[in-house]
Design an enzyme around this catalytic site. Structure first.
Site, PDB file in Angstrom:
ATOM      1  N   LYS A  55     -86.420 -84.404 -16.411  1.00  6.88           N
ATOM      2  CA  LYS A  55     -85.157 -84.050 -15.756  1.00  6.88           C
ATOM      3  C   LYS A  55     -85.434 -83.495 -14.364  1.00  6.88           C
ATOM      4  O   LYS A  55     -84.786 -83.875 -13.386  1.00  6.88           O
ATOM      5  CB  LYS A  55     -84.384 -83.020 -16.596  1.00  6.88           C
ATOM      6  CG  LYS A  55     -83.692 -83.649 -17.796  1.00  6.88           C
ATOM      7  CD  LYS A  55     -83.190 -82.622 -18.804  1.00  6.88           C
ATOM      8  CE  LYS A  55     -82.647 -83.346 -20.032  1.00  6.88           C
ATOM      9  NZ  LYS A  55     -82.310 -82.452 -21.151  1.00  6.88           N
ATOM     10  N   GLN A  99     -81.846 -76.226 -22.404  1.00  8.03           N
ATOM     11  CA  GLN A  99     -82.425 -77.252 -23.285  1.00  8.03           C
ATOM     12  C   GLN A  99     -82.333 -76.814 -24.750  1.00  8.03           C
ATOM     13  O   GLN A  99     -82.740 -75.713 -25.104  1.00  8.03           O
ATOM     14  CB  GLN A  99     -83.897 -77.481 -22.883  1.00  8.03           C
ATOM     15  CG  GLN A  99     -84.587 -78.598 -23.647  1.00  8.03           C
ATOM     16  CD  GLN A  99     -83.994 -79.975 -23.354  1.00  8.03           C
ATOM     17  OE1 GLN A  99     -83.735 -80.337 -22.210  1.00  8.03           O
ATOM     18  NE2 GLN A  99     -83.770 -80.753 -24.399  1.00  8.03           N
ATOM     19  N   ASP A 122     -73.955 -80.504 -19.253  1.00  7.25           N
ATOM     20  CA  ASP A 122     -74.072 -81.163 -20.557  1.00  7.25           C
ATOM     21  C   ASP A 122     -72.694 -81.505 -21.126  1.00  7.25           C
ATOM     22  O   ASP A 122     -72.584 -82.300 -22.055  1.00  7.25           O
ATOM     23  CB  ASP A 122     -74.805 -80.242 -21.554  1.00  7.25           C
ATOM     24  CG  ASP A 122     -76.248 -80.676 -21.786  1.00  7.25           C
ATOM     25  OD1 ASP A 122     -76.564 -81.853 -21.528  1.00  7.25           O
ATOM     26  OD2 ASP A 122     -77.053 -79.827 -22.233  1.00  7.25           O
TER      27      ASP A 122
END
Ligand code: NAD
Length: 294
Positions: A55, A99, A122
């Protein structure tokens, strides 16, 4: 032998990243700012470490700023919440990604809900879930967004199609259903209690499989010519002591019947990070009160 068109997620993800890089250059030139993404990793989970590294690398490749925060596994929930609060207030940070999975002593829901909804790249915050369902501008979960982009490369206008989503998770199945509804599909969401699943899937012009069971959806469940989007990523033994990745669809039999299908690997997988980068740009635009870029 495969008869279906193979949807090349790797190539389409590269196109999405190229689009993001162009948007970032435009924002810098026209508005004088560069979007930034903060990724928070707690602990040493090997798969999570790889995701976070990828990422960060792709964020920098598209010209954006990347902020990595690596915290030890024993980090207290209060300290993680304090970091999220700091990132919420930091104007250089437009997107925040914590995460998952988090260590067991930390309440993931509490942490995700602490993220500013406008920085929630997200798309998991309840505010974004609500905005998605009412059709308001929102940050949408990355994997379903990528899955929709792939389906639309086969058929741009999905209006009126019978779409069947197998799986009802908050991360994939439910937001996927919402996105397809917004495309004017007639959407059926299936799950572990669905009666006659093969019969329901057989009605679909578009199937999205997000079940988490290797090679679960079989070719004789697929309507001839249907678009099949396989979200699954499962590592299974290969027989020679090594392992391989397979999807939630039995690729060989499904590809014989489908009109188009995503492979695993190389289908939905690469789209997820590409859409995260897209969301970071969109988050920055929302925070600056600017319209979405096409
Ligand atoms: P999940 O375990 O949260 O949800 C699975 C869903 O499948 C549940 O809603 C359940 O009701 C349904 N299900 C389980 N057994 C079933 C059955 N026998 N019949 C019908 N439905 C059944 O999983 P998830 O997080 O939604 O992930 C689904 C898959 O997608 C997994 O393989 C995961 O690895 C993969 N995934 C891929 C990406 C990506 O980047 N490509 C991202 C997230 C998840």
């Amino acid at each position: 032998m495969s008869d279906a068109k193979i949807i090349d997620g790797k190539a389409i993800a590269a196109d999405v990243r190229a689009g993001v890089a162009k948007d970032v250059a435009r924002l810098k030139a026209e508005h004088g700012f560069v979007p930034g993404l903060a990724v928070v990793l707690v602990g040493e989970d090997p798969a999570s470490k790889v995701y976070v590294k990828n990422k960060a690398a792709q964020t920098v490749e598209t010209g954006m700023l990347s902020f990595e925060h690596k915290l030890p596994a024993e980090t207290a929930e209060a300290d993680l919440l304090a970091l999220v609060d700091k990132l919420n207030k930091d104007p250089a940070v437009n997107g925040i990604l914590v995460q998952l999975p988090l260590p067991k002593h930390i309440n993931s829901e509490k942490v995700l809900n602490a993220i500013d909804p406008d920085k929630d790249v997200d798309g998991f915050h309840p505010v974004n879930v609500g905005r998605l369902w009412i059709g308001a501008r929102s940050l949408v979960p990355c994997t379903p967004t990528g899955s929709l982009i792939l389906a639309k490369t086969v058929q741009e206008n999905l209006s009126g199609l019978d779409a069947v989503v197998v799986g009802r998770s908050n991360i994939v199945g439910k937001p996927m259903a919402s996105l397809l509804l917004a495309q004017s599909c007639t959407v059926t969401v299936c799950h572990s209690r669905t009666k006659d699943l093969p019969g329901v899937v057989r009605r679909a012009d578009l199937v999205v499989a997000a079940v988490g069971i290797p090679e679960f959806v079989k070719g004789d469940w697929i309507k001839p010519g249907a678009i099949v989007i396989d979200v699954g990523i499962n590592r299974v033994p290969k027989g020679d002591g090594k392992t391989k990745l397979v999807g939630d669809c039995d690729y060989e039999s499904c590809a014989k019947v489908a009109g188009a299908i995503t492979p695993v690997p190389g289908g939905v997988g690469p789209m997820t990070i590409a859409c995260l980068l897209k969301n970071t740009v969109e988050a920055a635009l929302i925070q600056k009160g600017l319209p979405a870029l096409s």
